[in-house]
Structure formats: structure tokens, C-alpha cells
Write an enzyme that holds these catalytic residues in place. Structure first.
Site, PDB file in Angstrom:
ATOM      1  N   ARG A 271      20.155 -25.170  -8.865  1.00 32.06           N
ATOM      2  CA  ARG A 271      21.228 -24.868  -9.815  1.00 32.06           C
ATOM      3  C   ARG A 271      20.699 -24.446 -11.177  1.00 32.06           C
ATOM      4  NH1 ARG A 271      21.980 -29.386  -7.461  1.00 32.06           N
ATOM      5  NH2 ARG A 271      21.731 -30.794  -9.230  1.00 32.06           N
TER       6      ARG A 271
ATOM      7  N   GLU B 276      11.107 -34.280  -1.099  1.00 26.02           N
ATOM      8  CA  GLU B 276      11.553 -34.879  -2.367  1.00 26.02           C
ATOM      9  C   GLU B 276      11.827 -36.377  -2.293  1.00 26.02           C
ATOM     10  OE1 GLU B 276      14.153 -33.286  -5.186  1.00 26.02           O
ATOM     11  OE2 GLU B 276      13.448 -31.232  -5.002  1.00 26.02           O
TER      12      GLU B 276
ATOM     13  N   ALA C  55       8.915 -38.559  -8.809  1.00 20.06           N
ATOM     14  CA  ALA C  55       8.883 -38.875 -10.237  1.00 20.06           C
ATOM     15  C   ALA C  55       8.681 -40.373 -10.349  1.00 20.06           C
ATOM     16  CB  ALA C  55      10.197 -38.464 -10.881  1.00 20.06           C
TER      17      ALA C  55
ATOM     18  N   CYS D 220      -0.236  -0.052   7.869  1.00 21.40           N
ATOM     19  CA  CYS D 220      -0.734   0.430   6.572  1.00 21.40           C
ATOM     20  C   CYS D 220      -2.148   0.993   6.705  1.00 21.40           C
ATOM     21  CB  CYS D 220      -0.750  -0.689   5.550  1.00 21.40           C
ATOM     22  SG  CYS D 220       0.902  -1.193   5.090  1.00 21.40           S
TER      23      CYS D 220
ATOM     24  N   GLU E  83       0.831  -1.207   0.000  1.00 18.51           N
ATOM     25  CA  GLU E  83       0.000   0.000   0.000  1.00 18.51           C
ATOM     26  C   GLU E  83       0.865   1.255   0.000  1.00 18.51           C
ATOM     27  OE1 GLU E  83      -0.004  -2.632   1.931  1.00 18.51           O
ATOM     28  OE2 GLU E  83      -1.835  -2.853   3.099  1.00 18.51           O
TER      29      GLU E  83
ATOM     30  N   LEU F 106      20.359 -30.738  -3.340  1.00 17.42           N
ATOM     31  CA  LEU F 106      19.179 -30.039  -2.826  1.00 17.42           C
ATOM     32  C   LEU F 106      19.301 -28.519  -2.904  1.00 17.42           C
ATOM     33  CD1 LEU F 106      18.232 -32.276   0.254  1.00 17.42           C
ATOM     34  CD2 LEU F 106      17.588 -32.537  -2.138  1.00 17.42           C
TER      35      LEU F 106
HETATM   36  C1  AOF Z   1       0.196  -5.197   4.463  1.00 15.97           C
HETATM   37  N1  AOF Z   1       0.814  -4.975   3.271  1.00 15.97           N
HETATM   38  O1  AOF Z   1       2.356  -5.434   1.751  1.00 15.97           O
HETATM   39  C2  AOF Z   1       2.261  -6.796   3.647  1.00 15.97           C
HETATM   40  C3  AOF Z   1       1.576  -7.058   4.876  1.00 15.97           C
HETATM   41  O2  AOF Z   1       7.271  -6.761   9.809  1.00 15.97           O
HETATM   42  P1  AOF Z   1       6.375  -6.056   8.840  1.00 15.97           P
HETATM   43  O3  AOF Z   1       6.061  -4.647   9.236  1.00 15.97           O
HETATM   44  O4  AOF Z   1       6.862  -6.141   7.410  1.00 15.97           O
HETATM   45  O5  AOF Z   1       4.968  -6.803   8.891  1.00 15.97           O
HETATM   46  C4  AOF Z   1       4.817  -8.081   8.381  1.00 15.97           C
HETATM   47  C5  AOF Z   1       3.380  -8.544   8.516  1.00 15.97           C
HETATM   48  O6  AOF Z   1       2.505  -7.587   7.879  1.00 15.97           O
HETATM   49  C6  AOF Z   1       3.101  -9.860   7.813  1.00 15.97           C
HETATM   50  O7  AOF Z   1       3.298 -10.981   8.661  1.00 15.97           O
HETATM   51  C7  AOF Z   1       1.650  -9.710   7.426  1.00 15.97           C
HETATM   52  O8  AOF Z   1       0.811  -9.969   8.517  1.00 15.97           O
HETATM   53  C8  AOF Z   1       1.566  -8.229   7.054  1.00 15.97           C
HETATM   54  N2  AOF Z   1       1.958  -8.078   5.655  1.00 15.97           N
HETATM   55  N3  AOF Z   1       0.554  -6.258   5.214  1.00 15.97           N
HETATM   56  O9  AOF Z   1      -0.668  -4.414   4.856  1.00 15.97           O
HETATM   57  C9  AOF Z   1       1.823  -5.717   2.834  1.00 15.97           C
HETATM   58  N4  AOF Z   1       3.308  -7.553   3.263  1.00 15.97           N
HETATM   59 ZN    ZN Z   2       1.189  -3.125   6.049  1.00 11.62          ZN
END
Ligand code: AOF
Ligand code: ZN
Length: 345
Positions: free
Chosen positions: A211, A286, A158, A88, A54, A208
Site C-alpha cells: 500500500r 514475514e 522486526a 538474441c 540486446e 500483505l
Molecule cells: C537475453 N536477454 O534481455 C533476457 C533473457 O520467453 P523469452 O523469449 O522472453 O525468454 C525468456 C528467457 O530468456 C529467460 O528465462 C532467460 O533465460 C532469457 N532472458 N535473455 O538474451 C534478455 N531477458
Molecule cells: Zn534473448
């Protein structure tokens, strides 16, 4: 919600997916901002610890005075907590945003509906559940991890056309071809960890790592109950973090970590709990058959990916029995065929 709302959310999902190699253990999140039906800002969470989708999208809008008349499409509920970045939801409210569309609520207990609550309390219109299924699929690892407190488990093998995965004698056998191999290396970059059992480690001496594809190599995991694997295997070359689950030793040796577990019939449960504590959100299993069957018997799996080759072996190690599951995808890979199944809910 209109068909146009779906298109913008599809775009946000597309942007989110660009983060596949760099956001974990954070989710992939995308954001699109429209004004009178025109996209004026876009963004996605690009890097673990970096700004959220955001914030990037809002910062991309040149004329921020338009934001109160805009529609914001975010694939995940805007966060409400101070983590590596500030909330956000507050950020959107401060910019006067009024209309928000979301695919899914955030299962992270630090958020879990509080972001939506904040937006509603500030008088925003919030539409939750637009392209919900696509959002759940995109972040299937993140959702499983928070909701079930276990990593997302992908079982992969596989098999030949007549259902064998290895020679009877254990001598190395290339079941599938070059395209399938490349795809498996791509899968290795997409999961946080990769696991094999003792016999596979011994018979195949696998590296593992990824590559044949660009991206991170996963954490390596091997089960070696009685520590009988020789130190000269690639697995012990210290090039990647490696967890060795065993019954005898608890010790850190550079990149190798010996993790002692109790001898118990529900071995997978103990290992998955330990992986959860380590914030490992997904594991690609795997092989070999014994390990795959542990997961199948415990019903501890989310996806099965089978690479089926046209060759016949007539005898050998029998492939695990695939339980009843939804067929999600079939695809030709040169001579081979890929089948992807998901657990039926
Ligand atoms: C959002 N927008 O793009 C993402 C969210 O440690 P921080 O601040 O990066 O927070 C990580 C947490 O925030 C993550 O575990 C998830 O709950 C949320 N991710 N939230 O609004 C984003 N990546
Ligand atoms: Zn956020």
C-alpha cells in the site's frame, strides 16, 4: 578487460535493474553498445514477454553499419532459444557483432551456455565474467530458482532492542516506525510471494499487499494446517491470488487456492517444491517466530532482514535466533536500524 569495460557494464547493470517490477519470472537484463568508447545504443528487458535487452539496444543504434566495430555489454548471456522472442545470439550474429562482454552465463536450462557457444562458433570474441558478482546479486532470485529449483527466501522480522518481536499476550505491537514500514512495502513489490504463519494471520490480520509503494503486490501465502483461520481475515478477501497450505483441502475458490500437503516434518521443503512448480522465484517470509524458525531450522533461507527498534519490551515473544551469516548492510531508518544478512557459502 579494462576499467572502461567495467564502467559500461555497470551502466548495463543499472539499466537492467529498472526492470525489477516488470520482468519476473524473467531475469533483469541490460545492454550497452559502444563505438570507439562512446555509447551509441542502450536497452533493457522491460517487460516479461517483451523484447530482450540486446534487441532494444541494437534497435536504438542509428547507424547499424557500425555494429561490427562495436563492443556489446550484456549483463546475461544472450539467449539461444525461441521463447516468447527469437534467440538474441542469432540476432547479434546477424548484425555482424564481433565483441561481446557478459557478466553471467544463463542458468535457464533452455540456454545454459548455448548462447555463448553460438557466438563463439560464429567467430565472435566473448568475454564472460565481467562484474560477475554484481550480476549474480542483481538476479539472485532467478539464479537460485534455476540452480537450486527453489525460490529465493528472505526472512524478515522486526525486533525490539531487547530481542522481542511481539507482546507476551499477542496484542498488536508496532515494533518499528513509519520509514521501516514504507521500506517493507517496497520489499513486498520486489518479491513474487509473501508468506505468514497461522498465528501471525490471526494476531495481526495482515493485508500483505503493497500500500505504501508503487508496484505489484505479491502472491499471498499462508500456512493454516487445520484450516482454523476465520474467513473474515483480509487474507481471504480475494483481492490477490492467495495460497493456503493445509492438511485437509485441495480446492480453487476464485483467487483463493487451498493446497493440500502431507503432514511431514520437512514442511518447508514440500511448500518450496510446490512454489517452484508454480514458477515463484522469491518469497518474503514475514513471520511469525514459528514459521521463521521452520525455515531457519531447515537451513532453507538466503537472506535475513532485521528491523531493530530502540524500544524495550522486557518480556514477550522472543525473536528467532539469527544464525551465523554475513552482514551485508546496515542502515538507519529514523529511530530504527536495518540489518541485512546473507548466508555464508
Ligand atoms: C537475453 N536477454 O534481455 C533476457 C533473457 O520467453 P523469452 O523469449 O522472453 O525468454 C525468456 C528467457 O530468456 C529467460 O528465462 C532467460 O533465460 C532469457 N532472458 N535473455 O538474451 C534478455 N531477458
Ligand atoms: Zn534473448
Amino acid at each position: 578487460m579494462t576499467i572502461a569495460d567495467e564502467w559500461y557494464m555497470r551502466r548495463a547493470l543499472e539499466l537492467a535493474a529498472l526492470g525489477i517490477h516488470t520482468t519476473r519470472p524473467n531475469p533483469m537484463v541490460g545492454c550497452v553498445i559502444t563505438h570507439k568508447g562512446k555509447i551509441i545504443g542502450e536497452g533493457w528487458h522491460q517487460q516479461y514477454g517483451g523484447p530482450h535487452a540486446e534487441v532494444i539496444a541494437v534497435n536504438a543504434v542509428v547507424d547499424k553499419s557500425l555494429l561490427p566495430q562495436c563492443k556489446i555489454y550484456v549483463t546475461l548471456e544472450p539467449c539461444s532459444h525461441f521463447g516468447k522472442t527469437p534467440p538474441c545470439a542469432d540476432f547479434l550474429i546477424q548484425h555482424g557483432v564481433k565483441s561481446i562482454f557478459i557478466c553471467n552465463t544463463d542458468p535457464n536450462p533452455l540456454v545454459a551456455g548455448r548462447g555463448i557457444r553460438k557466438l563463439l562458433d560464429a567467430g565472435c570474441e566473448v568475454h564472460v565474467g565481467l562484474l560477475e558478482a554484481a550480476g549474480l546479486e542483481l538476479n539472485k532470485r532467478f539464479f537460485k530458482f534455476h540452480q537450486v529449483k527453489q525460490p529465493y527466501i528472505i526472512l524478515k522480522w522486526a525486533e525490539t532492542a531487547d530481542g522481542f518481536i511481539a507482546h507476551p499476550t499477542g496484542e498488536p505491537l508496532a515494533v518499528s516506525g513509519a520509514l521501516a514500514k514504507k521500506l517493507v512495502h517496497k520489499w513486498r513489490t520486489e518479491e513474487q510471494a509473501i508468506m505468514v504463519g497461522t498465528r501471525t494471520a490471526l494476531a495481526d490480520n495482515p493485508q500483505l499487499n503493497a500500500r505504501e509503494w508503487t508496484g505489484n503486490s505479491p502472491v499471498r501465502i499462508v500456512i493454516d494446517k487445520t484450516l482454523r483461520l476465520p474467513a473474515n481475515l483480509y487474507l481471504f478477501d480475494q483481492t490477490q491470488p492467495t495460497l493456503i497450505y493445509n492438511y485437509q483441502r485441495q480446492e480453487q475458490d476464485g483467487n483463493l487456492e487451498y493446497v493440500k500437503i502431507e503432514a511431514a516434518p520437512d514442511l518447508t521443503e514440500h511448500i518450496l517444491l510446490d512454489l517452484y512448480r508454480r514458477s515463484i522465484q522469491s518469497v518474503l517470509v514475514e513471520g511469525g517466530t514459528t514459521l521463521l524458525n521452520y525455515f531457519l531450522t531447515a537451513n532453507n533461507w538466503d537472506e535475513i532482514r532485521i528491523l531493530r527498534s530502540p524500544q524495550r519490551l522486557n518480556a514477550g515473544v522472543i525473536a528467532p535466533v539469527k544464525p551465523f551469516a554475513n552482514l551485508m548492510q546496515t542502515r538507519a531508518l529514523g529511530e530504527d536500524q536495518l540489518l541485512i544478512f546473507k548466508k555464508t557459502n
